[in-house]
Design a protein around this motif. Structure first.
Motif, short mmCIF file in Angstrom:
data_model
loop_
_atom_site.label_atom_id
_atom_site.label_comp_id
_atom_site.label_asym_id
_atom_site.label_seq_id
_atom_site.Cartn_x
_atom_site.Cartn_y
_atom_site.Cartn_z
N UNK A 152 90.34 -34.42 37.37
CA UNK A 152 91.63 -34.21 36.69
C UNK A 152 92.70 -35.13 37.24
N UNK A 153 92.73 -35.30 38.57
CA UNK A 153 93.69 -36.21 39.20
C UNK A 153 93.46 -37.65 38.71
N UNK A 154 92.20 -38.05 38.62
CA UNK A 154 91.89 -39.39 38.12
C UNK A 154 92.29 -39.53 36.66
N UNK A 155 92.12 -38.44 35.89
CA UNK A 155 92.50 -38.45 34.49
C UNK A 155 94.00 -38.61 34.32
N UNK B 168 89.77 -34.16 30.45
CA UNK B 168 90.06 -32.76 30.15
C UNK B 168 91.43 -32.57 29.54
N UNK B 169 92.46 -33.16 30.15
CA UNK B 169 93.82 -32.97 29.68
C UNK B 169 94.06 -33.67 28.34
N UNK B 170 93.49 -34.85 28.18
CA UNK B 170 93.66 -35.58 26.91
C UNK B 170 92.98 -34.84 25.77
N UNK C 6 94.90 -42.17 34.94
CA UNK C 6 94.60 -43.02 33.79
C UNK C 6 95.64 -42.86 32.69
N UNK C 7 96.09 -41.61 32.46
CA UNK C 7 97.10 -41.35 31.45
C UNK C 7 98.41 -42.04 31.79
N UNK C 8 98.81 -41.95 33.06
CA UNK C 8 100.06 -42.59 33.47
C UNK C 8 99.96 -44.10 33.39
N UNK C 9 98.81 -44.63 33.79
CA UNK C 9 98.60 -46.08 33.74
C UNK C 9 98.69 -46.57 32.31
N UNK C 10 98.08 -45.82 31.38
CA UNK C 10 98.12 -46.20 29.96
C UNK C 10 99.52 -46.08 29.40
#
Length: 314
Positions: free
Chosen positions: A300-303, A214-216, A306-310
């Motif tokens: 959203x939390x999982x997203x 959603x955020x991406x 993933x963004x932070x990990x990337x």
């Protein structure tokens, strides 16, 4: 009359794909179907009846549903493209009606049909169908990718589907199209979503997956005002959980957390309950929205994770 290339990305549930292809071949204007390209991530051959217009592309290495769709488009040349999910049963007049609606205005670039519940639809499917049909016979800013008839020139102009998104790619794609011309959601024809959620458990699981990107998906597109509540609600729900956890030490915090947790579900349920088309009881609407918002929060939390990990990996 312009011909149409049908593009169907596929993974799993082959019986629904068979029904989807059969509904395309049963169209009133089937002579306008130039090709039906199924791009599947399956490794093993699909058990689907051969047809001169049907082409199956095996692409288990495809990175996303966007990649599958873009590969399918590249194999055709027809002026119009029909994007279908692999669990869609079209009404027999879908192609004819959508093509007529598309030709009504030069500025109209895309037409999508309304959803119809299956014959034995339960409460969850009825509700999801009603939510899908909130805006009918009007121009919209974005649409789900289940059934889209679009001009190839418009598809090329926006560069196809976004390869960086694994979900929310259809909203990103159609919003970009809306900047070039009109997207129209019609009630003159319909489809059945064979893979629609049947239970609250399915809704919970799928909404977590759908919400991860959603955020991406916000980057690079215009976000309308009416979409912001659904974007911000997961953060509201997350805050409600934090307040709720402090309720172990304060009754006031416990009450505040419960109030914050329930308020969005109550407001959304009340809005839908008051619509003339609604025939579902309020308590079920409340339960559905509570499950829905909790799932979106988790997704959203999982997203974000993933963004932070990337980001750190780069």
């Amino acid at each position: 009359m312009d011909t149409v290339d049908f593009v169907i990305p596929h993974m799993g549930r082959p019986e629904m794909l068979v029904a989807t292809v059969a509904s395309v071949l049963a169209q009133t204007g089937v002579d306008r179907v130039a090709s039906i390209t199924v791009v599947t991530k399956n490794h093993s051959p699909l058990d689907i009846e051969a047809h001169e217009k049907l082409h199956v592309v095996y692409a288990p290495e495809a990175s996303s549903i966007s990649d599958q769709r873009n590969r399918g488009v590249a194999l055709g040349q027809a002026p119009l493209i029909a994007f279908l999910d692999a669990d869609i049963q079209l009404a027999v007049d879908w192609l004819q009606t959508c093509a007529e609606q598309l030709a009504q205005k030069p500025s109209r670039l895309l037409v999508s049909a309304m959803q119809k519940p299956s014959a034995n639809a339960g409460r969850v499917e009825q509700l999801r169908t009603a939510l899908s049909n909130v805006s009918l016979d009007e121009t919209v800013q974005f649409l789900p990718g289940r059934n889209l008839l679009v001009k190839r020139s418009a598809h090329n102009a926006v560069g196809g589907f976004p390869g960086h998104l694994k979900t929310c790619e259809d909203y990103y794609y159609t919003e970009k199209l809306s900047r070039l011309g009109e997207l129209y959601y019609t009630s003159r024809t319909e489809y059945i979503h064979l893979g629609e959620d049947k239970t609250l458990r399915q809704t919970f699981t799928k909404e977590i997956w759908r919400s991860e990107y959603n955020l991406r998906s916000l980057s690079g597109r215009t976000v309308p005002l009416r979409e912001w509540p659904s974007i911000l609600l997961p953060f509201w729900m997350l805050l409600a959980f934090i307040v709720l956890l402090t309720g172990f030490y304060s009754r006031m915090a416990l009450a505040a957390g419960i109030f914050m947790l329930l308020t969005p579900s109550i407001l959304y349920s009340a809005r839908l309950y008051l619509k003339p088309s609604n025939n579902l009881p309020f308590h079920f609407l409340l339960l559905f929205y509570l499950v829905y918002f909790l799932a979106r929060t988790a997704g959203t939390v999982m997203g974000i994770r993933l963004m932070l990990k990337r980001t750190f990996a780069e």
